[in-house]
Design a protein around this motif. Structure first.
Motif, short mmCIF file in Angstrom:
data_model
loop_
_atom_site.label_atom_id
_atom_site.label_comp_id
_atom_site.label_asym_id
_atom_site.label_seq_id
_atom_site.Cartn_x
_atom_site.Cartn_y
_atom_site.Cartn_z
N TYR A 1 0.59 -0.67 -0.07
CA TYR A 1 0.01 0.21 0.18
C TYR A 1 0.64 1.18 -0.19
O TYR A 1 0.37 2.01 -1.76
N LEU A 2 1.90 1.23 1.18
CA LEU A 2 2.89 2.24 1.13
C LEU A 2 3.52 2.56 0.01
O LEU A 2 3.24 3.66 -1.10
N ARG A 3 4.06 1.33 -1.00
CA ARG A 3 5.18 1.44 -2.22
C ARG A 3 4.08 2.72 -3.69
O ARG A 3 5.23 2.76 -3.85
N CYS A 4 3.03 1.52 -3.46
CA CYS A 4 1.91 1.90 -4.96
C CYS A 4 2.18 3.72 -4.49
O CYS A 4 2.00 4.03 -5.37
N ILE A 5 1.39 4.37 -2.88
CA ILE A 5 1.03 5.23 -2.63
C ILE A 5 2.48 6.20 -3.31
O ILE A 5 2.94 7.70 -4.12
N SER A 6 3.85 5.70 -2.95
CA SER A 6 5.33 6.41 -3.46
C SER A 6 5.86 6.21 -4.47
O SER A 6 5.99 7.84 -5.30
N GLN A 7 5.11 5.17 -5.22
CA GLN A 7 5.30 4.47 -6.47
C GLN A 7 4.42 6.18 -7.74
O GLN A 7 5.45 6.55 -8.75
#
Length: 338
Positions: free
Chosen positions: A177-183
């Protein structure tokens, strides 16, 4: 020594291309630095945010300052900004153009660092792991955790080896979830920087073409004037040192000839050439005054037209030059009073 001098002259003549290459190398180096960087999130509620945002923002700021440090025009911009006005005005548009040109090159490496960091996702995961919506992605009604314990458990999401909250929220779910937002933020940042660079490089000269050409011309003039002044000073210093050394050895030769009754040797033929390059400045005080005058009161940007020959029929004697040159002594006196 001649090879190094040729390389230095080549770099000076191709300074813009050289600085573009330096900025490109710094951009690649920033990406390699992040790849080789060992990212270790502290996994503590009060330190994750500071550590993650620090890795995201502090290195780009350092790279931005380093881009200015490696640019040779920084000292020229500071000198032009701080110099006294004297007989030559300072155009703020030229100073802004010079600063914007340097800032555009210095921004390349920081943009690459931020883009790579956001696309990788580790910093955002570490900084905002305690803000994961447990109500949506996990089991917020778990009876075994209080609010403080829940923050402590969520802070360990980036550290898989010590994470112990699988019953609250799965580690893989929170990380994805956090990596999707970061990308998503990373691609938006890349799109924003690309659009901004396109607008700056392409559309700005279209709307202010005359002002843009004027600012670019005078920025080039300031750079070339400084280089020519440095070359002239170096040539004068070389000739001054050469004449001083020759006079010293001529004096020693005269003293030795008088003591031993030997005729003194003739001075070398190139002594006259060195003396001609001194331009009438033959002592330390006069040279210091000239350098101080150049700093305090640069000559106005108005070239004196050459005097027309009055002996020819096409040049009447009644005609007078459009501008009377100011004597050097009067200009030096004026500059000393500024």
């Amino acid at each position: 020594m001649d090879k190094f001098r040729m390389i230095f002259q080549f770099l000076q003549s191709n300074q813009e291309s050289f600085m573009n290459g330096i900025c490109g190398i710094m951009a690649l180096a920033s990406a390699q630095m992040y790849s080789a960087f060992d990212f270790n999130c502290p996994c503590l509620p009060h330190y994750n945010l500071a550590y993650g945002l620090g890795i995201l923002l502090v290195p780009p700021f350092i790279l931005f300052l380093l881009g200015f440090v490696l640019n040779n025009n920084v000292s020229m911009l500071a000198e032009e900004w701080r110099r006294p006005r004297g007989q030559r005005g300072k155009d703020p548009a030229v100073l802004r153009y010079m600063f914007c040109s340097m800032a555009q090159r210095a921004m390349i490496a920081p943009v690459v660092w931020v883009s790579v960091t956001l696309l990788d996702g580790k910093c955002i995961t570490c900084a905002f792991c305690t803000s994961v919506p447990v109500e949506t992605l996990g089991n917020a009604s778990h009876p075994g955790f209080s609010q403080g314990e829940m923050k402590r458990v969520l802070a360990r999401i980036p550290c898989k080896d010590i994470y112990d909250g699988q019953e609250l929220i799965a580690n893989e779910v929170a990380v994805r979830y956090l990596r999707c937002i970061s990308q998503a933020l990373g691609w938006c940042f890349v799109l924003l920087m690309t659009t901004l660079a396109f607008l700056v490089r392409s559309l700005r000269p279209c709307f202010t073409q005359a002002a843009f050409l004027k600012s670019r011309y005078w920025s080039h003039y300031i750079d070339i004037e400084r280089k020519l002044f440095d070359e002239t000073c170096a040539e004068h210093a070389r000739s001054f040192a050469k004449v001083c050394i020759q006079q010293f050895f001529e004096g020693m030769s005269t003293d030795l000839a008088a003591a031993r009754c030997h005729p003194p040797r003739k001075a070398p033929a190139d002594a006259g050439e060195a003396a001609e390059k001194l331009l009438g400045i033959t002592d330390q005080g006069t040279m210091n005054t000239a350098l101080k005058s150049w700093h305090r009161c640069k000559p106005p940007l108005h070239l004196h037209p050459p005097a027309l020959p009055s002996s020819n029929g096409w040049a009447g004697k009644e005609q007078s030059p459009t501008h009377t040159p100011v004597p050097r002594r009067e200009m030096a006196a004026y500059c000393s009073q500024v």
